[in-house]
Enzyme design. Structure first.
Site, short mmCIF file in Angstrom:
data_model
loop_
_atom_site.label_atom_id
_atom_site.label_comp_id
_atom_site.label_asym_id
_atom_site.label_seq_id
_atom_site.Cartn_x
_atom_site.Cartn_y
_atom_site.Cartn_z
N ARG A 53 -13.72 63.59 49.48
CA ARG A 53 -12.95 62.52 48.85
C ARG A 53 -13.67 62.03 47.58
O ARG A 53 -13.06 61.57 46.63
CB ARG A 53 -12.69 61.36 49.82
N TYR A 111 9.53 58.23 32.93
CA TYR A 111 9.81 58.98 34.15
C TYR A 111 10.23 57.94 35.21
O TYR A 111 9.56 56.91 35.36
CB TYR A 111 8.54 59.73 34.57
N ASP A 185 1.44 59.93 29.13
CA ASP A 185 1.80 60.95 30.11
C ASP A 185 2.19 62.19 29.31
O ASP A 185 3.22 62.21 28.64
CB ASP A 185 2.99 60.43 30.95
N LYS A 210 3.94 70.25 37.24
CA LYS A 210 4.91 70.82 36.32
C LYS A 210 4.30 72.00 35.54
O LYS A 210 3.95 72.99 36.14
CB LYS A 210 5.43 69.72 35.40
#
Ligand SMILES: *Cc1c(COP(=O)(O)O)cnc(C)c1O
Length: 394
Positions: A53, A111, A185, A210
């Protein structure tokens, strides 16, 4: 040694010669050779890993590559941090940079998930979005002058679904004058086509789901910045404590995909350009939103700040809702799927799918008309795609 001990024991590192491709480190923790080494790694005296983590060699190698791509040829050096999704990249960055009472200057056509994140998660925690039209840079500057609580500018360029663009260098210059940080972004273009850091932006986020991955087989995100200290002390700390870390397997899939990023982006752009030109001349089509067309309002802005116009476009069928539904039912090569950036062409009719439950006036206000169709153009043969779209809308 008894059978059960043999079964439970970890095997020694099987590595003999150096693996040619990035190994997938599927391990939650890292074993120490001695207590002294453990102490040195925990205190940062010796480089090493503790727990996945906090950090994992596979994930870090991929994050570093994305950071290098964002900084490539700019003379800057950047650091990257991978997260479990594009959404977690955004939330991790916001949690890292902002505190209750701070505000974010942003746009209305983000988005969808990001708008919802601002309204449903950050607003109740006291971090409110202030929405402005970034096409008007005077309004951007006025907003910063009027409201000193704005600590971050967050934007996208180009945006969904009309591919409208933001002058990133202009926004960065205004933000710098007022001591406000900026985040972009960059999912729609990837660092191959656009490098916000070179335009003066402080932070870049990606949904690697993407184009960076490109094959539609993983969900992950990435945060890139030039301030190593802020990345470690603010952003990494949140990633570690909130647990928004990426999975090594997802990172590994992104790594495989990124090897062909330049080839894919070139083909996405060329195919999108050919399809946009075909659609623009088609009698069933009202308007085509693609920045590669001289008819697009941001054609020249995009030429200035990006190396290509990308693989996303949208168009309006004059026949409205019925024509949209009819086209969806007739396409054979294009797949009806609510994602983007894959190697195959994906088609979406928001009015009958993603925005079915959104009130018509709200939908229209964000440019999503009844006949609007969104295409994520793939890397297939462009003549095949044009043939498929032609028979579907004809
Ligand atoms: C998909 C997407 C996101 C969210 O990414 P996930 O990986 O699905 O969490 C954020 N921004 C943009 C522009 C996107 O297309």
């Amino acid at each position: 040694m008894q059978f059960s001990t043999l079964a439970a024991r970890e095997t020694a590192d099987p590595k003999t010669t150096r693996p040619h491709t990035l190994p997938l480190y599927a391990t939650s923790s890292y074993a120490f050779d001695s207590i002294d080494q453990g102490i040195d790694i925990f205190t940062g005296k010796e480089k090493g890993h503790v727990y996945s983590r906090y950090g994992n060699p596979t994930i870090e190698a991929v994050a570093e590559k994305i950071a290098q791509m964002e900084a490539h040829g700019t003379g800057l050096s950047a650091v990257g941090l991978m997260t479990s999704s594009g959404m977690s990249a955004i939330s991790t960055l916001l949690f890292g940079l902002l505190k209750s009472g701070d505000r974010v200057l942003t746009q209305g056509n983000l988005y969808g998930g990001t708008t919802e994140l601002f309204n449903a998660v950050f607003s109740p925690l006291g971090v409110e979005p202030v929405v402005v039209d970034f096409r008007n840079l005077e309004m951007v500057e006025d907003s910063l002058k009027k409201d000193p609580r704005i600590r971050l500018i967050y934007c996208e360029s180009p945006t969904n679904p009309t591919l409208s663009c933001v002058d990133l260098a202009g926004v960065a210059a205004i933000a710098k004058r007022h001591g406000v940080e900026t985040a972009v972004d960059n999912t729609f273009l990837s660092p191959y086509l656009q490098q916000p850091l070179a335009l003066g932006i402080d932070w870049v986020i990606h949904s690697t789901t993407k184009y960076l991955c490109g094959h539609g087989n993983s969900i992950a995100g990435c945060i890139v910045g030039t301030d190593d200290g802020a990345m470690r002390q603010k952003v990494w700390k949140v990633m570690k404590l909130v647990g928004t870390n990426a999975s090594p397997f997802e990172a590994w899939l992104v790594h495989m995909g990124m090897k062909t990023l330049p080839l894919r982006m070139e083909k996405h752009c060329a195919n999108a350009q050919a399809i946009a030109e075909f659609l623009e001349k088609h009698p069933a089509v009202g308007r085509v939103n693609y920045p590669g067309l001289p008819s697009h309002p941001d054609h020249f802005l995009m030429k200035k700040q990006a190396r290509g116009h990308g693989g996303m476009l949208s168009f309006e069928l004059s026949g409205g809702l019925d024509a949209g539904i009819r086209a969806m039912n007739r396409v054979k090569l294009c797949t009806l799927a609510p994602t983007l950036g894959d190697v195959d062409t994906l088609i979406l009719h928001p009015a009958s799918s993603s925005h079915l439950n959104v009130a018509r006036d709200v939908r229209l206000a964000s440019g999503i008309t009844d006949g609007l169709v969104r295409l994520s153009v793939g890397i297939e043969d462009s003549a095949d795609l044009i043939g498929d779209l032609g028979q579907a809308i004809g």
